[in-house]
Design a protein around this motif. Structure first.
Motif, PDB file in Angstrom:
ATOM      1  N   HIS A  29      51.171  -5.392 -25.577  1.00 52.38           N
ATOM      2  CA  HIS A  29      52.579  -5.339 -26.187  1.00 52.38           C
ATOM      3  C   HIS A  29      52.375  -5.938 -27.541  1.00 52.38           C
ATOM      4  O   HIS A  29      51.356  -6.546 -28.063  1.00 52.38           O
ATOM      5  CB  HIS A  29      53.379  -6.161 -25.193  1.00 52.38           C
ATOM      6  CG  HIS A  29      53.442  -7.732 -25.266  1.00 52.38           C
ATOM      7  ND1 HIS A  29      52.093  -8.319 -24.597  1.00 52.38           N
ATOM      8  CD2 HIS A  29      53.984  -8.726 -25.716  1.00 52.38           C
ATOM      9  CE1 HIS A  29      52.255  -9.565 -24.986  1.00 52.38           C
ATOM     10  NE2 HIS A  29      53.445  -9.858 -25.392  1.00 52.38           N
ATOM     11  N   ASP A  78      63.546  -9.813 -29.015  1.00 45.47           N
ATOM     12  CA  ASP A  78      62.924  -8.347 -28.232  1.00 45.47           C
ATOM     13  C   ASP A  78      62.261  -7.567 -29.437  1.00 45.47           C
ATOM     14  O   ASP A  78      63.007  -7.430 -30.378  1.00 45.47           O
ATOM     15  CB  ASP A  78      64.161  -7.828 -27.729  1.00 45.47           C
ATOM     16  CG  ASP A  78      64.811  -8.601 -26.360  1.00 45.47           C
ATOM     17  OD1 ASP A  78      64.045  -9.624 -26.095  1.00 45.47           O
ATOM     18  OD2 ASP A  78      65.931  -8.222 -25.963  1.00 45.47           O
ATOM     19  N   GLU A  92      61.157  -3.563 -30.429  1.00 46.46           N
ATOM     20  CA  GLU A  92      61.078  -2.133 -30.031  1.00 46.46           C
ATOM     21  C   GLU A  92      59.976  -1.595 -30.443  1.00 46.46           C
ATOM     22  O   GLU A  92      59.567  -1.585 -31.702  1.00 46.46           O
ATOM     23  CB  GLU A  92      62.339  -1.506 -30.763  1.00 46.46           C
ATOM     24  CG  GLU A  92      62.870  -0.366 -30.164  1.00 46.46           C
ATOM     25  CD  GLU A  92      64.101   0.272 -30.654  1.00 46.46           C
ATOM     26  OE1 GLU A  92      64.741   1.167 -29.776  1.00 46.46           O
ATOM     27  OE2 GLU A  92      64.583  -0.171 -31.612  1.00 46.46           O
ATOM     28  N   TYR A  93      59.122  -0.934 -29.542  1.00 45.85           N
ATOM     29  CA  TYR A  93      57.953  -0.304 -29.849  1.00 45.85           C
ATOM     30  C   TYR A  93      57.695   0.585 -28.458  1.00 45.85           C
ATOM     31  O   TYR A  93      57.896   0.464 -27.520  1.00 45.85           O
ATOM     32  CB  TYR A  93      56.888  -1.270 -29.929  1.00 45.85           C
ATOM     33  CG  TYR A  93      56.421  -2.308 -28.569  1.00 45.85           C
ATOM     34  CD1 TYR A  93      55.429  -1.830 -27.816  1.00 45.85           C
ATOM     35  CD2 TYR A  93      57.059  -3.383 -28.464  1.00 45.85           C
ATOM     36  CE1 TYR A  93      55.065  -2.742 -26.638  1.00 45.85           C
ATOM     37  CE2 TYR A  93      56.909  -4.123 -27.310  1.00 45.85           C
ATOM     38  CZ  TYR A  93      55.898  -3.672 -26.258  1.00 45.85           C
ATOM     39  OH  TYR A  93      55.642  -4.497 -25.243  1.00 45.85           O
ATOM     40  N   LYS A 104      55.604   1.814 -25.547  1.00 46.44           N
ATOM     41  CA  LYS A 104      55.107   1.248 -24.319  1.00 46.44           C
ATOM     42  C   LYS A 104      53.569   1.892 -24.452  1.00 46.44           C
ATOM     43  O   LYS A 104      52.563   1.023 -23.945  1.00 46.44           O
ATOM     44  CB  LYS A 104      55.868   1.426 -23.245  1.00 46.44           C
ATOM     45  CG  LYS A 104      57.092   0.862 -23.377  1.00 46.44           C
ATOM     46  CD  LYS A 104      57.271  -0.645 -23.855  1.00 46.44           C
ATOM     47  CE  LYS A 104      58.634  -1.346 -23.923  1.00 46.44           C
ATOM     48  NZ  LYS A 104      58.690  -2.413 -24.826  1.00 46.44           N
ATOM     49  N   PHE A 149      57.874   0.001 -35.702  1.00 44.76           N
ATOM     50  CA  PHE A 149      58.239  -0.910 -34.533  1.00 44.76           C
ATOM     51  C   PHE A 149      58.910  -2.199 -35.362  1.00 44.76           C
ATOM     52  O   PHE A 149      58.734  -2.396 -36.215  1.00 44.76           O
ATOM     53  CB  PHE A 149      56.781  -1.586 -34.144  1.00 44.76           C
ATOM     54  CG  PHE A 149      56.045  -0.500 -33.217  1.00 44.76           C
ATOM     55  CD1 PHE A 149      56.560   0.833 -32.929  1.00 44.76           C
ATOM     56  CD2 PHE A 149      54.839  -0.842 -33.024  1.00 44.76           C
ATOM     57  CE1 PHE A 149      55.804   1.938 -32.392  1.00 44.76           C
ATOM     58  CE2 PHE A 149      53.984   0.485 -32.210  1.00 44.76           C
ATOM     59  CZ  PHE A 149      54.469   1.498 -31.840  1.00 44.76           C
ATOM     60  N   LYS A 180      64.848  -5.990 -32.578  1.00 43.61           N
ATOM     61  CA  LYS A 180      65.991  -5.320 -32.017  1.00 43.61           C
ATOM     62  C   LYS A 180      67.099  -6.074 -32.718  1.00 43.61           C
ATOM     63  O   LYS A 180      66.896  -7.246 -32.478  1.00 43.61           O
ATOM     64  CB  LYS A 180      66.074  -5.170 -30.508  1.00 43.61           C
ATOM     65  CG  LYS A 180      65.230  -4.220 -30.077  1.00 43.61           C
ATOM     66  CD  LYS A 180      65.417  -3.999 -28.441  1.00 43.61           C
ATOM     67  CE  LYS A 180      64.264  -3.198 -27.824  1.00 43.61           C
ATOM     68  NZ  LYS A 180      64.472  -3.116 -26.375  1.00 43.61           N
ATOM     69  N   SER A 209      63.328  -3.034 -36.508  1.00 46.05           N
ATOM     70  CA  SER A 209      62.950  -1.658 -36.106  1.00 46.05           C
ATOM     71  C   SER A 209      63.323  -0.672 -36.853  1.00 46.05           C
ATOM     72  O   SER A 209      64.572  -0.346 -37.270  1.00 46.05           O
ATOM     73  CB  SER A 209      63.220  -1.733 -34.468  1.00 46.05           C
ATOM     74  OG  SER A 209      63.174  -0.256 -34.173  1.00 46.05           O
ATOM     75  N   ILE A 269      62.838   2.609 -35.406  1.00 45.69           N
ATOM     76  CA  ILE A 269      62.497   3.660 -34.247  1.00 45.69           C
ATOM     77  C   ILE A 269      64.232   3.971 -33.880  1.00 45.69           C
ATOM     78  O   ILE A 269      65.062   3.278 -33.802  1.00 45.69           O
ATOM     79  CB  ILE A 269      62.081   3.035 -32.802  1.00 45.69           C
ATOM     80  CG1 ILE A 269      60.732   2.617 -33.158  1.00 45.69           C
ATOM     81  CG2 ILE A 269      62.211   4.107 -31.607  1.00 45.69           C
ATOM     82  CD1 ILE A 269      59.955   1.727 -31.930  1.00 45.69           C
TER      83      ILE A 269
END
Length: 168
Positions: A104, A113, A115-116, A118, A137, A140, A165, A167
């Motif tokens: 991770h 937290d 965001e990436y 998985k 990445f 959040k 992030s 994303i």
């Protein structure tokens, strides 16, 4: 030690925010883990009364009831450093704002937290010259720009710059 605002990271985003807040009359401190501030604003920030903790990295924080209560640094050890608001401008992987292990990606100071993707095989593009997914990445945030930890907003912590992030 108490400030109105503490900014963690003295790169482009951190120093731009520090200068903006100092000009607005806020009592602001910046933590710069590296030896030098991002050149264009460091001197002006200090001349305006800003405090710089050069060569000192923030290592952890106390969070209670959705608020950062204090941060702790390498040089100050167990002495709490408090502020009304905190800005996280530590960058991504190369600057140490995000870290990765085999399973991770994580944010090391607050445990925010992130965001990436998985599936680790999707973190990079084998074509070195192509866009690399890991560059998107980041941490959040909620709609107001507050950092999120364990799915809950931290109302006085604002990630800015590269650590965010991208994303979609």
């Amino acid at each position: 030690m108490k400030f109105e605002t503490i900014i963690i990271g003295a790169g482009r985003s951190g120093m731009a925010k520090a200068l903006q807040l100092q000009k607005a009359g806020k009592n602001c401190a910046v933590f710069s883990k590296g030896r030098s501030l991002y050149g264009y604003n460091g001197e002006e920030f200090r001349e305006m009364g800003g405090t710089v903790f050069m060569g000192d990295g923030v290592v952890r924080a106390t969070i209670e009831n959705g608020l950062v209560k204090a941060i702790y640094s390498e040089n100050f050890g167990s002495i709490p450093l408090e502020a009304d608001n905190y800005f996280l401008a530590t960058g991504k992987f190369f600057a140490g704002g995000l870290r990765a292990d085999m399973e991770h990606i994580y944010e090391p100071i607050f445990g925010l937290d992130v965001e990436y993707l998985k599936n680790r095989e999707e973190w990079f593009n084998r074509d070195f010259a192509a866009h690399q997914p890991f560059l998107d990445f980041g941490v959040k945030t909620d709609a107001e720009g507050h950092a999120i930890k364990d799915g809950q907003s931290i109302k006085n912590l604002y990630p800015i710059g590269e650590i965010l992030s991208n994303i979609k």
